[in-house]
Design an enzyme around this catalytic site. Structure first.
Site, mmCIF file in Angstrom:
data_model
loop_
_atom_site.group_PDB
_atom_site.id
_atom_site.type_symbol
_atom_site.label_atom_id
_atom_site.label_comp_id
_atom_site.label_asym_id
_atom_site.label_seq_id
_atom_site.Cartn_x
_atom_site.Cartn_y
_atom_site.Cartn_z
ATOM 1 C CB ILE A 76 -25.696 -27.168 68.805
ATOM 2 C CG1 ILE A 76 -24.294 -27.638 69.053
ATOM 3 C CG2 ILE A 76 -26.315 -27.832 67.586
ATOM 4 C CD1 ILE A 76 -24.204 -29.097 69.455
ATOM 5 C CB VAL A 124 -35.208 -31.614 67.657
ATOM 6 C CG1 VAL A 124 -35.296 -32.237 69.044
ATOM 7 C CG2 VAL A 124 -33.753 -31.571 67.177
ATOM 8 C CG HIS A 179 -37.552 -26.797 69.355
ATOM 9 N ND1 HIS A 179 -37.947 -28.064 68.977
ATOM 10 C CD2 HIS A 179 -36.982 -26.236 68.256
ATOM 11 C CE1 HIS A 179 -37.615 -28.269 67.716
ATOM 12 N NE2 HIS A 179 -37.030 -27.172 67.251
HETATM 13 P P1 AMP Z 1 -35.982 -27.491 64.330
HETATM 14 O O1 AMP Z 1 -35.313 -27.627 62.998
HETATM 15 O O2 AMP Z 1 -36.984 -26.404 64.432
HETATM 16 O O3 AMP Z 1 -36.491 -28.835 64.830
HETATM 17 O O4 AMP Z 1 -34.828 -27.035 65.307
HETATM 18 C C1 AMP Z 1 -33.967 -27.909 65.943
HETATM 19 C C2 AMP Z 1 -32.802 -27.093 66.389
HETATM 20 O O5 AMP Z 1 -32.116 -27.820 67.383
HETATM 21 C C3 AMP Z 1 -31.789 -26.775 65.270
HETATM 22 O O6 AMP Z 1 -31.666 -25.368 65.150
HETATM 23 C C4 AMP Z 1 -30.509 -27.441 65.756
HETATM 24 O O7 AMP Z 1 -29.373 -26.683 65.459
HETATM 25 C C5 AMP Z 1 -30.749 -27.531 67.268
HETATM 26 N N1 AMP Z 1 -30.041 -28.588 67.956
HETATM 27 C C6 AMP Z 1 -29.962 -29.894 67.599
HETATM 28 N N2 AMP Z 1 -29.228 -30.590 68.501
HETATM 29 C C7 AMP Z 1 -28.852 -29.694 69.457
HETATM 30 C C8 AMP Z 1 -28.086 -29.782 70.658
HETATM 31 N N3 AMP Z 1 -27.543 -30.957 71.065
HETATM 32 N N4 AMP Z 1 -27.902 -28.665 71.384
HETATM 33 C C9 AMP Z 1 -28.447 -27.489 70.990
HETATM 34 N N5 AMP Z 1 -29.175 -27.345 69.866
HETATM 35 C C10 AMP Z 1 -29.376 -28.420 69.100
#
Ligand code: AMP
Length: 114
Positions: A30, A95, A99
């Protein structure tokens, strides 16, 4: 346990999904940090790399292979790209649903900000 990514996987939150199978879902980040920024996520909630078990080895291999396939589909495979997993607070994880970031489409520079 639910996470925002689990909601996306279950169709309860919106996302631009580019790939889905019985084990993995991939969708656009996002807050895109490169022309291509896609997250490759296991459908089952695994909080992070510290929670992986030997039984997850094939799943993680599949995540990498799916990311490479998506890179090809996005037209960046030949130019190059970066695959990245952040782990824990100092690793920048926000998150807690494992991922793999697929980043590319421009020169990404050194691995870490200096
Ligand atoms: P990390 O910081 O490695 O945990 O990455 C989490 C990623 O999830 C970040 O790059 C956010 O921009 C992305 N993110 C958080 N919420 C969403 C969402 N609803 N849809 C898509 N990406 C998201």
């Amino acid at each position: 346990m639910s996470t925002v990514f689990k909601k996306i996987i279950d169709g309860e939150a919106p996302a631009r999904i580019v790939y889905r199978d019985e084990q993995i879902t991939a969708f656009w980040d996002i807050h895109r940090q490169a022309p291509v920024h896609i997250l490759v996520v296991p459908n089952r909630v695994i909080p992070g790399a510290n929670d992986l078990t030997p039984g997850d080895d094939a799943l993680v291999g599949r995540m990498v292979r799916v990311a490479a396939q998506i890179a090809k589909e996005q037209g960046i495979a030949e130019r190059g790209y970066r695959l990245m997993i952040n782990c824990g607070s100092e690793g920048g994880q926000t998150v807690y649903h494992l991922h793999l970031h697929l980043l590319g489409g421009r020169p990404l520079g050194p691995m870490l900000a200096r």
